[in-house]
Design an enzyme around this catalytic site. Structure first.
Site, PDB file in Angstrom:
ATOM      1  N   HIS A  45      -1.071 -21.312  47.453  1.00 65.88           N
ATOM      2  CA  HIS A  45       0.137 -22.015  47.860  1.00 65.88           C
ATOM      3  C   HIS A  45       0.069 -23.463  47.401  1.00 65.88           C
ATOM      4  O   HIS A  45      -0.968 -24.089  47.560  1.00 65.88           O
ATOM      5  CB  HIS A  45       0.276 -21.979  49.386  1.00 65.88           C
ATOM      6  CG  HIS A  45       1.473 -22.759  49.863  1.00 65.88           C
ATOM      7  ND1 HIS A  45       2.750 -22.271  49.739  1.00 65.88           N
ATOM      8  CD2 HIS A  45       1.572 -23.993  50.415  1.00 65.88           C
ATOM      9  CE1 HIS A  45       3.600 -23.175  50.217  1.00 65.88           C
ATOM     10  NE2 HIS A  45       2.909 -24.229  50.630  1.00 65.88           N
ATOM     11  N   GLY A  69       0.839  -1.210   0.000  1.00 66.15           N
ATOM     12  CA  GLY A  69       0.000   0.000   0.000  1.00 66.15           C
ATOM     13  C   GLY A  69       0.868   1.252   0.000  1.00 66.15           C
ATOM     14  O   GLY A  69       1.896   1.297   0.673  1.00 66.15           O
ATOM     15  N   GLY A  94      19.315  -4.174  16.549  1.00 58.06           N
ATOM     16  CA  GLY A  94      18.169  -3.273  16.556  1.00 58.06           C
ATOM     17  C   GLY A  94      17.436  -3.284  15.228  1.00 58.06           C
ATOM     18  O   GLY A  94      17.812  -4.012  14.292  1.00 58.06           O
ATOM     19  N   GLU A 118      29.033  -7.718  22.005  1.00 55.58           N
ATOM     20  CA  GLU A 118      28.199  -6.543  22.315  1.00 55.58           C
ATOM     21  C   GLU A 118      29.068  -5.287  22.315  1.00 55.58           C
ATOM     22  O   GLU A 118      30.142  -5.266  22.916  1.00 55.58           O
ATOM     23  CB  GLU A 118      27.528  -6.755  23.687  1.00 55.58           C
ATOM     24  CG  GLU A 118      26.894  -5.523  24.297  1.00 55.58           C
ATOM     25  CD  GLU A 118      25.785  -4.880  23.449  1.00 55.58           C
ATOM     26  OE1 GLU A 118      24.946  -5.606  22.904  1.00 55.58           O
ATOM     27  OE2 GLU A 118      25.792  -3.639  23.341  1.00 55.58           O
ATOM     28  N   ASP A 176       5.761  -0.554  15.576  1.00 54.44           N
ATOM     29  CA  ASP A 176       7.211  -0.372  15.405  1.00 54.44           C
ATOM     30  C   ASP A 176       7.563   0.816  14.520  1.00 54.44           C
ATOM     31  O   ASP A 176       8.696   1.296  14.553  1.00 54.44           O
ATOM     32  CB  ASP A 176       7.829  -1.624  14.756  1.00 54.44           C
ATOM     33  CG  ASP A 176       8.036  -2.756  15.758  1.00 54.44           C
ATOM     34  OD1 ASP A 176       7.512  -2.669  16.881  1.00 54.44           O
ATOM     35  OD2 ASP A 176       8.726  -3.732  15.391  1.00 54.44           O
TER      36      ASP A 176
END
Ligand code: FAD
Ligand code: NAI
Length: 480
Positions: free
Chosen positions: A459, A122, A286, A218, A327
């Site tokens: 419990h 789209g 990322g 990292e 996102d």
């Protein structure tokens, strides 16, 4: 001829498909456009989450955990198993079936709710005319014709894609994104990952459990910087004990590959030159918002410097009646955040007052043990000079955890020093993903730690650790 709707949703990931369903529930005429195709070229709605994210990764995490239990832990329960083997093709095929069931489920939900689904890409055609937007659908099937849809409202939910390392573009053969990471055909002897974020730890765990020697490189000097420091420290200890090699503070200098290997050259935290050769490299550094090809410029839709669509707290963009969720906008890249925004926008379009409480969005990292949290970390409270009290309760002192044979980790409750309102809950331990839900609920209702401490918990259950951590805020834990 164009087809007209009240709302056009672009993207059928968790943000888009949920927004479309909620719009339909509210009596609006809705179209939802999604470009994802499965291997056969058929529509595969559900976005990143369903196809190459949440769902397949959790399927493999579950399967690989069964394998690890069978090979290493069932003996502790007196269950003797011999000749345990790994059938990786069967494991991957089960994962693919789980994905396909979810794709089909969404198509069924569209039908049930009378959402018109279009399989294609789209794009805005131009500025709104008389308050009506035109969106062109370029079909996925070779013999389909482009179509134009019109609507007063457009919800953009186009999601995100894995960020590439300039030095190492994805080829999905040796250098893998999250997509390739979910379908490695043989367990590599050695596997390297760049980025020890959520994907690095989850996918690293999957392939380590299946037998790979895994190293995670990292860039930052600290581990899981966004996580409460006490939890991050415990997670580092447990995950490295399990056999994940995690190197912090590295700088990747070069990546080269041969037909069967890939070599990463880097400097370590001490500045020493290193190189690591493995069969595959997963790059998980990322994700970037999907706004290419959307016609954002054509319509004048404002994007920020990351390429994300600029929105306010109600997901309103720079254009009247154009909304964006998930996102592709600011905020955490999480499926449930996208869904909540989708529902809130649908309700706003229908004249209601939908909203999202960004302070109570839970996070879960599905390692073993799981890591889950909601609200502020101890370091954030310190930085903001907010006075607080802490209660920590270890699973070692929880009867159910002992019975399960999983006593790793703890629950930590942070409450305001004066009002006692719960400001953050941080869990590392068994079923943390489920336990965090009651912390979210408590915070939504603005509970105090005393409120939680006064609630009767079954419990023996892991949830008692939450109650005990709340009691510990007032230094009156009963079992520790
Ligand atoms: P997406 O799911 O990315 O969907 C967007 C859709 O829009 C896609 O189908 C795309 O093809 C389509 N699209 C894009 N542009 C167009 C266009 N122009 N026209 C038509 N269609 C278009 N989150 C969690 O909360 N829990 C997890 O456990 C979790 N695990 C993850 C594991 C991995 C490996 C990855 C990569 C992500 C994970 N996430 C998880 C994050 C989660 O997948 C995303 O936050 C979520 O999918 C975002 O939803 P969305 O609807 O905004 O976008
Ligand atoms: P991430 O943001 O979680 O982690 C990326 C890591 O890579 C960071 O630690 C960062 O410092 C590091 N990094 C960045 N550039 C680097 C470089 N050049 N060299 C070395 N390290 C570098 O991103 P990730 O893991 O790719 O996941 C993307 C997003 O997907 C997550 O932020 C999350 O929103 C979502 N996700 C959620 C999951 C869940 O909810 N359980 C599971 C998987 C993904």
């Amino acid at each position: 001829m164009s087809q007209s709707f009240d709302v056009i949703v672009i993207g059928a990931g968790p943000g888009g498909y949920i927004a479309a369903i909620r719009c339909a529930q509210l009596g609006l005429k809705v179209a939802c456009i999604d470009a994802w195709s499965n291997k056969e070229g058929a529509p595969a709605p559900g976005g990143t989450c369903t196809n190459v994210g949440c769902i397949p990764s959790k399927a493999l995490l579950q399967s690989s955990e069964h394998f690890e239990h069978a090979t290493h832990h069932l003996g502790e329960h007196g269950v003797e198993v011999k000749g345990v083997g790994l059938n990786l093709p069967a494991m991957l095929s089960r994962k693919n079936q789980v994905v396909a069931q979810n794709n089909q489920g969404i198509l069924y939900l569209f039908k049930k709710n009378k959402v018109s689904f279009f399989h294609g890409t789209g794009a805005f055609v131009g500025a709104a005319e008389a308050g009506i937007y035109r969106v062109q659908v370029t079909p996925k099937s070779a013999n389909g014709e482009p179509q134009t849809l019109t609507a007063k409202h457009v919800i953009v939910a186009t999601g995100s894609s894995a960020r590439e390392l300039d030095l190492a573009p994805f080829d999905e053969e040796r250098i893998l994104s999250n997509d390739g990471a979910l379908q490695i055909p043989q367990v590599p002897k050695k596997l390297t990952l760049i980025g020890s974020g959520v994907i690095g730890l989850e996918m690293g765990s999957v392939w380590r459990r299946l037998g790979a020697e895994v190293t995670v490189l990292e860039g930052l000097p600290e581990f899981l910087g966004a996580v409460d420091e006490q939890v991050a420290k415990e997670a580092f200890k447990i995950l490295t004990q399990q056999g994940l090699n995690i190197e912090l503070g590295v700088k990747v200098k070069a990546v080269s590959k041969t037909a069967k290997t890939v070599t990463v050259s880097y400097t370590n935290a001490k500045g020493q030159e290193q190189s690591l050769t493995s069969e595959r490299l997963i790059v998980s550094i990322g994700r970037i918002p999907n706004t290419q090809g959307l016609g954002a410029q054509a319509v004048g839709l404002a994007l920020d410097e990351r390429g994300a669509i600029v929105v306010d707290e109600h997901c309103r963009t720079s254009l009247a009646n154009v909304w964006a969720v998930g996102d592709v906008v600011r905020g955490p890249m999480l499926a449930h955040k996208a869904e909540e925004e989708g529902v809130a926008v649908a309700e706003r379009i229908a004249g209601q007052h939908g909203h999202v409480n960004f302070n109570t969005i839970p996070w879960v990292i599905y390692t073993s043990p799981e890591i889950a949290w909601v609200g502020q970390t101890e370091q954030q409270l310190k930085k903001a000079a907010i006075p607080y009290r802490v209660g920590v309760f270890p699973f070692l002192a929880n009867g159910r955890a002992r019975a399960l044979g999983d006593t790793r980790g703890f629950v930590k409750v942070l409450a305001h020093q004066d009002s006692d309102e719960v400001l953050g809950v941080h869990i590392i331990g068994p079923s943390a993903s489920e336990l965090v839900a009651q912390a979210v609920m408590a915070m939504e209702f603005k509970a105090s730690s005393e409120d939680i401490a006064r609630i009767c918990h079954a419990h023996p259950s892991l949830s008692e650790a939450f109650k005990e951590a709340a009691l510990a805020v007032d230094k009156r834990a009963l079992n520790f």
